[in-house]
Design a protein around this motif. Structure first.
Motif, PDB file in Angstrom:
ATOM      1  N   GLY A  15       0.793  -1.223   0.000  1.00  0.00           N
ATOM      2  CA  GLY A  15       0.000   0.000   0.000  1.00  0.00           C
ATOM      3  C   GLY A  15       0.826   1.273   0.000  1.00  0.00           C
ATOM      4  N   GLY A  16       2.042   1.231   0.511  1.00  0.00           N
ATOM      5  CA  GLY A  16       2.844   2.443   0.604  1.00  0.00           C
ATOM      6  C   GLY A  16       3.911   2.568  -0.453  1.00  0.00           C
ATOM      7  N   LEU A  17       3.794   1.851  -1.561  1.00  0.00           N
ATOM      8  CA  LEU A  17       4.814   1.919  -2.606  1.00  0.00           C
ATOM      9  C   LEU A  17       4.763   3.264  -3.334  1.00  0.00           C
ATOM     10  N   GLY A  18       5.951   3.845  -3.550  1.00  0.00           N
ATOM     11  CA  GLY A  18       6.030   5.119  -4.257  1.00  0.00           C
ATOM     12  C   GLY A  18       6.150   4.927  -5.760  1.00  0.00           C
ATOM     13  N   ASP A  19       6.350   6.062  -6.444  1.00  0.00           N
ATOM     14  CA  ASP A  19       6.440   6.008  -7.906  1.00  0.00           C
ATOM     15  C   ASP A  19       7.684   5.256  -8.367  1.00  0.00           C
ATOM     16  N   GLY A  20       8.776   5.337  -7.617  1.00  0.00           N
ATOM     17  CA  GLY A  20       9.999   4.676  -8.056  1.00  0.00           C
ATOM     18  C   GLY A  20      10.148   3.267  -7.541  1.00  0.00           C
ATOM     19  N   ALA A  21       9.097   2.687  -6.995  1.00  0.00           N
ATOM     20  CA  ALA A  21       9.212   1.332  -6.473  1.00  0.00           C
ATOM     21  C   ALA A  21       9.288   0.296  -7.583  1.00  0.00           C
ATOM     22  N   VAL A  22       8.696   0.611  -8.745  1.00  0.00           N
ATOM     23  CA  VAL A  22       8.703  -0.321  -9.876  1.00  0.00           C
ATOM     24  C   VAL A  22       9.246   0.427 -11.094  1.00  0.00           C
ATOM     25  N   THR A  23      10.303  -0.129 -11.658  1.00  0.00           N
ATOM     26  CA  THR A  23      10.896   0.462 -12.868  1.00  0.00           C
ATOM     27  C   THR A  23      10.944  -0.596 -13.961  1.00  0.00           C
TER      28      THR A  23
ATOM     29  N   ASP B  35      12.336  -1.244 -18.114  1.00  0.00           N
ATOM     30  CA  ASP B  35      13.187  -0.717 -19.181  1.00  0.00           C
ATOM     31  C   ASP B  35      12.351  -0.392 -20.406  1.00  0.00           C
ATOM     32  N   SER B  36      12.997   0.247 -21.373  1.00  0.00           N
ATOM     33  CA  SER B  36      12.271   0.703 -22.564  1.00  0.00           C
ATOM     34  C   SER B  36      11.739  -0.453 -23.399  1.00  0.00           C
ATOM     35  N   ASP B  37      12.413  -1.586 -23.382  1.00  0.00           N
ATOM     36  CA  ASP B  37      11.947  -2.736 -24.172  1.00  0.00           C
ATOM     37  C   ASP B  37      10.891  -3.557 -23.443  1.00  0.00           C
ATOM     38  N   ARG B  38      10.591  -3.218 -22.199  1.00  0.00           N
ATOM     39  CA  ARG B  38       9.623  -3.940 -21.372  1.00  0.00           C
ATOM     40  C   ARG B  38       9.974  -5.431 -21.259  1.00  0.00           C
ATOM     41  N   THR B  39      11.267  -5.645 -21.108  1.00  0.00           N
ATOM     42  CA  THR B  39      11.722  -7.022 -20.887  1.00  0.00           C
ATOM     43  C   THR B  39      12.369  -7.194 -19.521  1.00  0.00           C
ATOM     44  N   GLU B  40      12.646  -6.071 -18.858  1.00  0.00           N
ATOM     45  CA  GLU B  40      13.306  -6.141 -17.557  1.00  0.00           C
ATOM     46  C   GLU B  40      12.557  -5.230 -16.583  1.00  0.00           C
ATOM     47  N   ALA B  41      12.282  -5.758 -15.382  1.00  0.00           N
ATOM     48  CA  ALA B  41      11.561  -5.007 -14.353  1.00  0.00           C
ATOM     49  C   ALA B  41      12.307  -5.124 -13.036  1.00  0.00           C
ATOM     50  N   THR B  42      12.308  -4.038 -12.288  1.00  0.00           N
ATOM     51  CA  THR B  42      12.947  -3.995 -10.973  1.00  0.00           C
ATOM     52  C   THR B  42      11.937  -3.485  -9.956  1.00  0.00           C
ATOM     53  N   LEU B  43      11.793  -4.219  -8.852  1.00  0.00           N
ATOM     54  CA  LEU B  43      10.837  -3.865  -7.812  1.00  0.00           C
ATOM     55  C   LEU B  43      11.571  -3.653  -6.495  1.00  0.00           C
ATOM     56  N   ARG B  44      11.274  -2.556  -5.864  1.00  0.00           N
ATOM     57  CA  ARG B  44      11.837  -2.254  -4.538  1.00  0.00           C
ATOM     58  C   ARG B  44      10.700  -2.237  -3.523  1.00  0.00           C
ATOM     59  N   LEU B  45      10.724  -3.197  -2.638  1.00  0.00           N
ATOM     60  CA  LEU B  45       9.614  -3.403  -1.704  1.00  0.00           C
ATOM     61  C   LEU B  45      10.082  -3.218  -0.265  1.00  0.00           C
TER      62      LEU B  45
ATOM     63  N   LEU C 223       3.744 -12.152 -17.789  1.00  0.00           N
ATOM     64  CA  LEU C 223       3.342 -10.990 -18.573  1.00  0.00           C
ATOM     65  C   LEU C 223       4.347 -10.635 -19.662  1.00  0.00           C
ATOM     66  N   GLY C 224       5.422 -11.423 -19.790  1.00  0.00           N
ATOM     67  CA  GLY C 224       6.385 -11.208 -20.876  1.00  0.00           C
ATOM     68  C   GLY C 224       7.716 -10.659 -20.434  1.00  0.00           C
ATOM     69  N   PHE C 225       7.936 -10.382 -19.177  1.00  0.00           N
ATOM     70  CA  PHE C 225       9.234  -9.881 -18.727  1.00  0.00           C
ATOM     71  C   PHE C 225      10.210 -11.051 -18.606  1.00  0.00           C
ATOM     72  N   GLU C 226      11.370 -10.819 -19.149  1.00  0.00           N
ATOM     73  CA  GLU C 226      12.384 -11.876 -19.155  1.00  0.00           C
ATOM     74  C   GLU C 226      13.237 -11.871 -17.892  1.00  0.00           C
ATOM     75  N   ARG C 227      13.420 -10.710 -17.310  1.00  0.00           N
ATOM     76  CA  ARG C 227      14.251 -10.589 -16.124  1.00  0.00           C
ATOM     77  C   ARG C 227      13.512  -9.736 -15.089  1.00  0.00           C
ATOM     78  N   VAL C 228      13.378 -10.272 -13.896  1.00  0.00           N
ATOM     79  CA  VAL C 228      12.675  -9.589 -12.817  1.00  0.00           C
ATOM     80  C   VAL C 228      13.591  -9.570 -11.594  1.00  0.00           C
ATOM     81  N   THR C 229      13.811  -8.389 -11.078  1.00  0.00           N
ATOM     82  CA  THR C 229      14.656  -8.228  -9.884  1.00  0.00           C
ATOM     83  C   THR C 229      13.806  -7.651  -8.755  1.00  0.00           C
ATOM     84  N   VAL C 230      13.818  -8.340  -7.632  1.00  0.00           N
ATOM     85  CA  VAL C 230      13.035  -7.907  -6.472  1.00  0.00           C
ATOM     86  C   VAL C 230      14.009  -7.680  -5.311  1.00  0.00           C
TER      87      VAL C 230
END
Length: 227
Positions: free
Chosen positions: A119-127, A129-139, A217-224
């Motif tokens: 509930g308290g995640l900010g705008d920069g918690a999920v980033t 990349d431009s190709d929408r193949t890599e996602a980074t989550l800060r929780l 959802l199609g992301f190849e690399r996910v970093t949490v």
């Protein structure tokens, strides 16, 4: 001198002090003893039809009243179940336990959930990349919920109360209250959960869930990461 005359008539019968109906009283007493004996046999042996003192359960509770509603946006990644034996004793100074004092031995079973709050995640918690193949989550790190006692698996083993405490229960609105025992049991279960690796397991399971979801959802690399 003349001969004395002898009265040969039978002596009058003495009045009987036996009350009428005395025989019926004896019969009624015997029947009463037999009835009590049958009721006791039915009570202790649980014979059908003879347990006249059997209890009947009636639910007279009123409907539940909604006090508050809270929207949750968290993922429970792990939950631990604990059991603790609480031995709580209250002693009175200068008085023996038989006069004043209580001691309760209670076996408490309950669970504690570990969750990650989204509930308290900010705008920069999920980033992404431009190709929408890599996602980074800060929780945020996982937290522990309040312990919840299981009433079906928790029970009192023994209760000892002094004479004054028993007398006081007669005039109390809540005799032999176990609230203090429940509070102490919840504290002990919470301490056991904090000493375990429950939050670590919750973070690991939450990260695995998010990786699987985003890869679907199609992301190849996910970093949490947890900060």
């Amino acid at each position: 001198m003349g001969e004395e005359e002898t009265d040969n008539r039978p002596a009058p019968a003495r009045p009987s002090w036996r009350r009428p109906g005395g025989r019926w009283r004896i019969v009624a007493g015997v029947l009463l003893v037999l009835a009590v004996a049958l009721m006791l046999i039915g009570q202790f042996l649980r014979l059908p039809g003879l347990d006249l003192f059997g209890t009947e359960v009636r639910d007279r509770s009123g409907p539940a009243v909604l006090k508050s509603v809270q929207d949750l946006s968290r993922y429970e990644g792990a939950e631990g179940t604990y059991q603790v034996v609480v031995d709580l004793e209250h002693d009175a100074r200068f008085l023996p336990d038989a006069i004043r004092g209580t001691r309760t031995l209670y076996v408490a079973s309950g669970g504690v959930a570990a969750y990650v709050d989204f509930g308290g995640l900010g705008d920069g918690a999920v980033t992404v990349d431009s190709d929408r193949t890599e996602a980074t989550l800060r929780l945020p790190h996982a937290r522990l919920a309040a312990p919840a006692l299981d009433p079906e698996k928790s029970y009192a083993v023994s209760k000892q109360r002094g004479l004054l405490d028993r007398i006081g229960d007669l005039f109390s609105d809540n005799p032999a209250s176990e609230q203090a025992v429940h509070v102490l049991a919840a504290q002990r279960i919470g301490d056991a959960a904090r000493a375990s690796d429950l939050t670590f397991r919750a973070e690991r399971n939450t990260a695995a869930m998010l990786r699987e979801l985003l890869r679907g959802l199609g992301f190849e690399r996910v970093t949490v990461t947890f900060v």
